[in-house]
Write a protein that holds these residues in place. Sequence first.
Motif: not given
Length: 183
Positions: A171-176, A19-23
């Motif tokens: 993105p490469r960071e953050p990532f779960v 999972g990723w989260w981005s504005p």
Amino acid sequence: TVRTTVNAGTGDKAQLLAGWWSPSTDQDRDAVLSLLATQVLDLRLVADVREELGATYSPSSYVALSTEPEPMVETTIMVTGDPAGMADLSEVIAGEVEALRTDGVTDEEFSDALSNVRRELGYVYQSDLVDVLVAHGLGDEQAIERYLGQEELIRSIEQADLDAFLVRVMPREPFVEVTVLPG
């Protein structure tokens, strides 16, 4: 980056979740790009994960806009399969995501995703419009305009727009990454 493994699954299958989260930078545009991104990820994962690992894996993805507490694009990849293959699966998924970041989507992937989303919008357009009208009422012109604008907006999106969106929302960071093994 967070990577963890838990022994809490049931049955004889394991599951990998990434999972990723981005504005969100433009909610209307991000909503349509999310539909396209989900299509591309599903097309690529089904073809490549099954092909590379040669086993029965069930990949799916979900890219969606959430508006609470603030507008965010949430990207999730889920794959169910053989517990013994989870490490290999993680590498394949990471490779596919990196390839999307660096090389972008192929012409065929973009064309297929665009066709699928246009068809999807066409099929659900009438019933969804009724839902929008019921949920927001005839007085919420902004919700109605936003919904009606999706078809026009999708015509304005180019392959480079989707490539940039995928880089931004994965993105490469953050990532779960969570691997759930049978308990």
